[in-house]
Design an enzyme around this catalytic site. Structure first.
Site, PDB file in Angstrom:
ATOM      1  CD  GLN A 113      -2.405   1.249   2.815  1.00 31.41           C
ATOM      2  OE1 GLN A 113      -1.748   1.604   3.789  1.00 31.41           O
ATOM      3  NE2 GLN A 113      -3.665   0.891   2.926  1.00 31.41           N
ATOM      4  N   GLY A 114       0.667   2.163  -0.912  1.00 33.70           N
ATOM      5  CA  GLY A 114       1.463   3.386  -0.974  1.00 33.70           C
ATOM      6  C   GLY A 114       0.639   4.601  -0.595  1.00 33.70           C
TER       7      GLY A 114
ATOM      8  CB  SER B 273       2.287   6.907   5.151  1.00 28.42           C
ATOM      9  OG  SER B 273       1.172   6.536   5.912  1.00 28.42           O
TER      10      SER B 273
ATOM     11  CD  GLU C  10     -13.172  -3.994   4.148  1.00 27.75           C
ATOM     12  OE1 GLU C  10     -14.215  -3.983   3.480  1.00 27.75           O
ATOM     13  OE2 GLU C  10     -12.879  -4.918   4.935  1.00 27.75           O
TER      14      GLU C  10
ATOM     15  CD  GLU D 221      -2.775  10.036  19.611  1.00 29.87           C
ATOM     16  OE1 GLU D 221      -2.403   9.348  18.630  1.00 29.87           O
ATOM     17  OE2 GLU D 221      -2.523   9.713  20.791  1.00 29.87           O
TER      18      GLU D 221
END
Lengths: 369, 383
Positions: free
Chosen positions: B126-127, B129, B244, B367
């Site tokens: 997964q790309g 951040s 999800e 947070e």
């Protein structure tokens, strides 16, 4: 008001939704604004009780409630009573008294269901035994001689609705074994001392049995069926958990409503992360306790004591911590009498002591390890 | 045929299958395991699950699934948790990206990628951040510039799990720098095996390196590999993540009970005959309650997924409760170990404990979850 923070367990039948609506309407009618009622009546509400009986809601305790989803459905209904701070022994009656009287084919069941008689019970602490949670029935049993005379003095404090009850349901140790009995509150040998209850919506009393003689008509059962009594306690505890969740949900709704309106530094105080995160943690505590409560209510009395003990602890702890968060985010108004959160806080604190202090439930887990 | 397989029968046959296909040394693996072993096991387990017909059980048949119900999926997850099975290496893409591809991807993309993902012939990462876009994901700055027949990507991605092993990456990139930040983001499928893609392992605080950095310098993505509308990627990503988030927690949440049993055994002093320390025992009670509650939250997530959908509120609550109580459980284990802390026997546990600090950070920090809950409560935005 607390609707946003209610949640319904998956898979409940449609009848449950109808029952919830009906209960909600009924509670709104009798307690449109709970604060004055709470402050002024400071005790049981006979009119509301009659309405509940009239609409047959007390009969929920007499069967398995499968039409509304069983104990889970009943637990969810109890949330409505908790949210409304209903002043009456709903959980006690539907959770314990009616199931016991029905199981024993007692002739006193009918007047209870009609709302003509209010019954409260002397209840035990949990015993250290899992997986099936059992209760220390011997610890609360009156010692009764063959002639019906109760030996010595038996004192029970913190009996909910003890001052309002017409009858006490209690367990007796007789020469032939444990038996369930029912004693009128005005009988000689029964002394009821109203306590200055922390929670005015659940008035309590100290009940003293001294020099009491049981009559033949007082016996509800031959030898007590402890499995039946344990099952009734299981259902009762689930309802208490439901009431705690409902109260907590109502308190969160009130706190959220307040911080959205209250402005300081030119903005709503609910926009400050310190405030919103405190309330987010309150929602976490509520939903975790609710998940455990539903899990326990879906279980069975003979097998899933661990889930019920955990649910009791989580629901009781969540209720108190949520009230404390709500008072905090109300600022100075939170500690005013008028703000009224303290009524739920009182309920939350008092509920932790009944039928046994939360520490007793933790002790069961200690023993389980 | 949908729902025609009896649930009890499914459970029983899956249980038997697990006993035959899950080696005992693959059970209860933690993040403390050596990278290579864990990655190998996770990929191999994914392959075996697929081959046995136990992966993507709810997926349509044409993409390699069995079109069974969520109730069957529940059985599959529960049984894996009960034996401490590893998570397939493509778990994240199967849970988050595949549903997006099914609803927003072209038929060509679905035919090309879904089956190899499920089979574990191809590994996905997964790309999302970036160094400057963590919690503020919409601030991402990896640029995609139009080029003949597609897009050229330049920028840097961070915290990419198994980036080094991945064949493909579902990636969020900025396709419009002028638009408000959420309206200029597009989701694409990036081929990781091409010039312009440089992956470097990122050693985390526990010493392992399942994370990586991806440096992009003109890597190419054809137009056909855009998923959903150009500049419409933000909504896709957010909806997938929120719905999800809950399900990804379920197996880990259920597996906590097994970890609790290990800690309880250590604390009992069975080996030394010393019995429980009363102060530790009280903390164990807290962990027991938290584990039991996590199990109940997981059951509720599964129930809700079967009957209509998981609320974002419950998903956030599940993430926070699991990550915080899991950290506490692992830390309790470390404290109970006491002066055996540095025994090689417990190295994996200690590393897992260290890595658990990541659990309140990845997939939306605690947070951010609380901000989500506050938004759900209707509280005004602010700081």
């Amino acid at each position: 008001m607390a609707g946003d923070y209610f949640s319904t367990p998956a898979g409940l039948p449609e009848e449950h939704a109808l029952a919830t609506l009906a209960i909600h309407d009924l509670l709104s009618q009798v307690q449109e604004n709970p604060e004055p009622a709470i402050t002024e009546s400071a005790g049981a509400m006979p009119e509301a009780w009659k309405l509940l009986a009239r609409d047959s809601w007390l009969e929920l305790g007499a069967g398995d409630c499968s039409d509304i989803g069983g104990t889970v459905g009943l637990t969810r209904l109890a949330e409505e009573f908790g949210a409304a701070l209903f002043c009456g022994p709903f959980a006690m009656t539907v959770g314990f008294v009616v199931p016991v009287l029905a199981a024993c084919n007692s002739s006193d069941l009918a007047p209870v269901l009609r709302g003509d008689k209010v019954v409260t019970a002397i209840l035990p602490s949990p015993q250290k035994s899992l997986p099936s949670l059992s209760w220390d029935w011997n610890g609360i049993a009156l010692q009764v001689q063959r002639d019906g005379l109760v030996q010595g003095t038996a004192t029970f404090a913190n009996v909910p609705f003890g001052g309002e009850a017409d009858l006490f349901l209690l367990l007796c140790a007789t020469p032939s074994g444990l038996r369930v009995a029912q004693v009128p509150s005005d009988r000689a040998g029964v002394r009821v001392v109203q306590e200055p209850s922390l929670d005015p919506t659940t008035p309590t009393a100290t009940v003293v049995f001294e020099g009491l003689r049981l009559l033949d008509a007082d016996w509800v059962s031959e030898l007590a069926d402890l499995d039946m009594l344990n099952s009734a306690m299981w259902r009762y505890l689930n309802l208490l958990n439901g009431e705690a969740l409902g109260g907590a949900a109502e308190v969160i709704a009130r706190a959220v409503g307040y911080v959205r309106e209250r402005r300081q530094f030119g903005v709503a105080v609910g926009s400050f992360q310190a405030v919103k995160h405190r309330l987010a943690k309150a929602v976490e505590a509520l939903e975790v306790a609710r998940s455990q409560t539903y899990e326990a209510a879906q279980g069975s009395p003979g097998q899933d004591g661990l889930d019920l003990v955990c649910a009791r602890i989580l629901a009781a702890d969540a209720y108190v911590s949520i009230c404390e968060a709500a008072i905090q985010v109300h600022g100075g108004f939170g500690v005013s009498w008028e703000q009224a959160i303290h009524f739920w806080y009182r309920r939350a604190l008092q509920a932790r002591t009944h039928p046994a202090p939360i520490a007793h439930f933790r002790r069961v887990l200690h023993d389980h390890l | 045929m949908r729902n025609s397989v009896d649930l009890a029968e499914t459970r029983s046959s899956f249980r038997t299958w697990i006993e035959e296909n899950l080696p005992s040394e693959w059970r209860d693996l933690s993040h403390g395991e050596a990278d290579d072993k864990l990655a190998y096991v996770r990929r191999e387990w994914g392959r075996r699950l697929y081959a046995g017909g136990w992966l993507g059980v709810c997926w349509p048949v044409e993409y390699g699934g069995r079109a069974l119900s969520m109730a069957h999926y529940r059985v599959v997850i529960e049984e894996q948790a009960a034996v401490g099975a590893p998570e397939p290496i493509n778990n994240n893409s199967i849970a988050i990206f595949a549903p997006l591809l099914m609803t927003h991807g072209s038929e060509e993309l679905r035919q090309r990628y879904l089956l190899p993902m499920l089979m574990h012939d191809e590994v996905w990462c997964q790309g999302f951040s970036e160094p400057g876009a963590g919690s503020d994901l919409a601030a991402l700055s990896t640029r995609a510039k139009p080029d003949t027949g597609g897009w050229r990507l330049t920028g840097q991605k961070l915290w990419t799990t198994y980036g080094e092993l991945a064949d493909y990456c579902y990636i969020l990139v900025r396709t419009d720098s002028e638009a408000p930040k959420r309206d200029g983001i597009t989701m694409m499928i990036l081929d990781m095996r091409q010039p312009g893609v440089d992956v470097k392992p990122l050693r985390n605080l526990s010493g392992s390196a399942e994370f990586s950095e991806i440096f992009l310098d003109g890597a190419f993505v054809p137009d056909s590999h855009v998923v959903g509308p150009v500049n419409g990627g933000w909504r896709l990503a957010i909806s997938a993540l929120s719905s999800e988030r809950g399900m990804n927690i379920v197996q880990r949440g259920l597996a906590m009970s097994r970890e609790f049993d290990i800690v309880r055994k250590w604390a009992s002093g069975e080996n030394t005959g010393s019995g429980f320390d009363p102060l530790i025992k009280d903390r164990l009670v807290d962990s027991l309650i938290a584990c039991r509650a996590m199990r109940s939250v997981a059951h509720r997530l599964l129930d809700d997924s079967v009957t209509g959908g998981i609320s974002s509120r419950l998903a956030s609550v599940a993430k926070v409760h699991w990550s915080e109580s899991h950290q506490e459980l692992l830390r309790l284990g470390v404290e109970i170990l006491g002066n055996q802390l540095n025994s090689p026997t417990y190295t994996e546990w200690v590393r897992a404990f260290l890595f658990s600090r990541a659990e309140t950070i990845y997939a939306g920090t605690t947070e951010i979850q609380r901000n989500n809950l506050a938004r759900d409560m209707g509280l005004p935005s602010g700081r």
